[in-house]
Design an enzyme around this catalytic site. Structure first.
Site, PDB file in Angstrom:
ATOM      1  N   ASP A 185     -10.354   2.946   1.352  1.00 37.53           N
ATOM      2  CA  ASP A 185     -10.605   2.438   2.852  1.00 37.53           C
ATOM      3  C   ASP A 185     -11.293   3.593   3.746  1.00 37.53           C
ATOM      4  OD1 ASP A 185      -9.392  -0.139   2.501  1.00 37.53           O
ATOM      5  OD2 ASP A 185      -7.555   0.557   3.150  1.00 37.53           O
TER       6      ASP A 185
ATOM      7  N   LYS B  39       0.750  -1.267  -0.155  1.00 38.64           N
ATOM      8  CA  LYS B  39      -0.125   0.005  -0.126  1.00 38.64           C
ATOM      9  C   LYS B  39       0.958   1.282   0.013  1.00 38.64           C
ATOM     10  CE  LYS B  39      -4.334  -1.839   1.774  1.00 38.64           C
ATOM     11  NZ  LYS B  39      -5.195  -1.797   3.000  1.00 38.64           N
TER      12      LYS B  39
ATOM     13  N   GLY C  45      -1.527   0.568  12.577  1.00 39.21           N
ATOM     14  CA  GLY C  45      -0.941   0.200  11.678  1.00 39.21           C
ATOM     15  C   GLY C  45      -1.590   1.037  10.267  1.00 39.21           C
TER      16      GLY C  45
ATOM     17  N   ASN D 199      -4.726   1.858  -1.792  1.00 40.16           N
ATOM     18  CA  ASN D 199      -5.293   0.582  -2.032  1.00 40.16           C
ATOM     19  C   ASN D 199      -6.224   0.512  -3.304  1.00 40.16           C
ATOM     20  OD1 ASN D 199      -7.710   2.099  -1.481  1.00 40.16           O
ATOM     21  ND2 ASN D 199      -8.792   0.197  -0.379  1.00 40.16           N
TER      22      ASN D 199
END
Length: 285
Positions: free
Chosen positions: A105, A68, A132, A89
Site C-alpha cells: 500500500d 491485515k 484507520g 496486504n
C-alpha cells in the site's frame, strides 16, 4: 497441468477489483497463471493460511479487511516496511515454502506522486484525513519522504499516537476531523519550492458512507488532492477539488500501483504499465 495462482482474501470480498487487475496483466503478458478471490472469515483465516502454505502452486495472496493485522502472527517473517507499518496486504510464498508479509500500500500510494517527489523541495506538507488501516501505510510512506504531516481523526489522541508510532522523527500535528469542515481565512505564504498534498484516507465519500466535509480554503495553492476511495471513483471530494482548480489523484491510481508490486512478487514479472489506460477502462466498465 497445474498452474501458479494467487488470490485476494477478505470478508467481504465480492467487490474486490484485484482479480480484474491481475487477470488483465496475466493475459497481456501471456503468462501461465491465474488470480482468484476467496472469502475468508476471521475464524477461518488460520485454517486458510495452513492449507495454502502446503500448496506448491500457490504464490501468495493479497489481504484486505479485516485481516491485515490478524494475518501477521501466521507468517514466518515480515518485510521491514510491513513491520514498521504494522499491517500486511500481501503474503508471498517463498521458494522454500515459508511465508513473508509485505505492505505494498505504501509504495502504491506514492507511485502517482513519484514525478513530484523527484524534485527538491524546501518543505513538503501533507494533510491526511483518517486514522484507520489505510492511513497507517500512508503516514509511514509520507514520513519516509520527508513530509510534515497534519493528521486529522475523529479522536485527535488516536491521531497523535499514530504519528508518534509511525512518524517519530520531525514535527507533526494531530487535530480533530472537523477542523477542515469550516472555511478558514488563513493566508498561505509563498508555495514556491513547496509540495502540498491533501489526502482522504478515510471511508468518507465512499458509496454508502457520509460525504467528506472539507472546505478547500484549507488547501494551499497548488496542492495535489488525493482520494483513496474507489467506489465511486470520482468522489465528491475530487469533483469539488477540480472545481476549485486543484490537480487530483483518484483511488484507482493507488490500487493499481500497489497491485503492480504484488504482481511482481507473485508471478516474477513486471506488469505492462503502458497499458494502464486500457486497464482503467476495463475496471470502470
Amino acid at each position: 497441468m497445474s498452474v501458479p495462482y494467487a488470490e485476494v482474501i477478505g470478508d467481504p470480498i465480492a467487490q474486490s477489483k484485484s482479480p480484474t487487475i491481475h487477470g488483465f496483466w496475466l493475459d497481456a503478458l501471456a503468462l501461465p497463471g491465474r488470480y482468484d478471490r476467496a472469502l475468508v472469515t476471521a475464524d477461518g483465516l488460520a485454517d486458510y493460511i495452513a492449507a495454502r502454505r502446503s500448496d506448491p502452486d500457490w504464490r501468495g495472496c493479497n489481504v484486505t479487511m479485516p485481516h491485515k493485522q490478524a494475518v501477521i502472527p501466521l507468517l514466518d517473517r515480515l518485510d521491514p516496511l510491513a513491520a514498521t507499518i504494522g499491517a500486511v496486504n500481501t503474503v508471498v510464498r517463498e521458494v522454500d515454502g515459508t511465508l513473508t508479509g509485505y505492505n505494498t500500500d505504501a509504495p502504491g500510494f506514492l507511485e502517482p506522486l513519484a514525478q513530484r517527489l523527484a524534485d527538491t523541495h524546501l518543505v513538503r506538507m501533507a494533510r491526511v484525513l483518517g486514522t484507520g488501516g489505510a492511513a497507517r501505510a500512508i503516514v509511514a510512506a509520507l514520513a519516509a519522504e520527508g513530509f510534515v504531516i497534519v493528521l486529522a481523526g475523529r479522536d485527535p489522541a488516536k491521531a497523535r499516537a499514530l504519528l508518534d508510532e509511525l512518524a517519530p522523527v520531525g514535527e507533526h500535528y494531530a487535530i480533530g476531523f472537523d477542523h477542515f469542515a469550516d472555511p478558514t481565512d488563513f493566508a498561505f505564504d509563498d508555495r514556491t519550492q513547496l509540495f502540498d498534498v491533501v489526502v482522504n484516507a478515510s471511508p468518507l465519500g465512499m458509496t454508502g458512507q457520509p460525504p467528506l466535509a472539507f472546505d478547500f480554503s484549507h488547501a494551499p495553492p497548488g496542492s495535489v488532492i488525493y482520494d483513496i476511495v474507489t467506489s465511486p471513483l470520482d468522489t465528491g471530494f475530487l469533483q469539488a477539488a477540480r472545481v476549485a482548480g486543484f490537480p487530483t489523484v483518484d483511488g484507482l491510481a493507488m490500487l493499481i500501483g500497489q497491485a503492480a508490486v504484488a504482481f511482481t512478487h507473485f508471478f516474477g514479472a513486471h506488469p505492462p504499465r503502458d497499458r494502464d489506460d486500457a486497464l482503467r477502462a476495463l475496471i470502470v466498465g
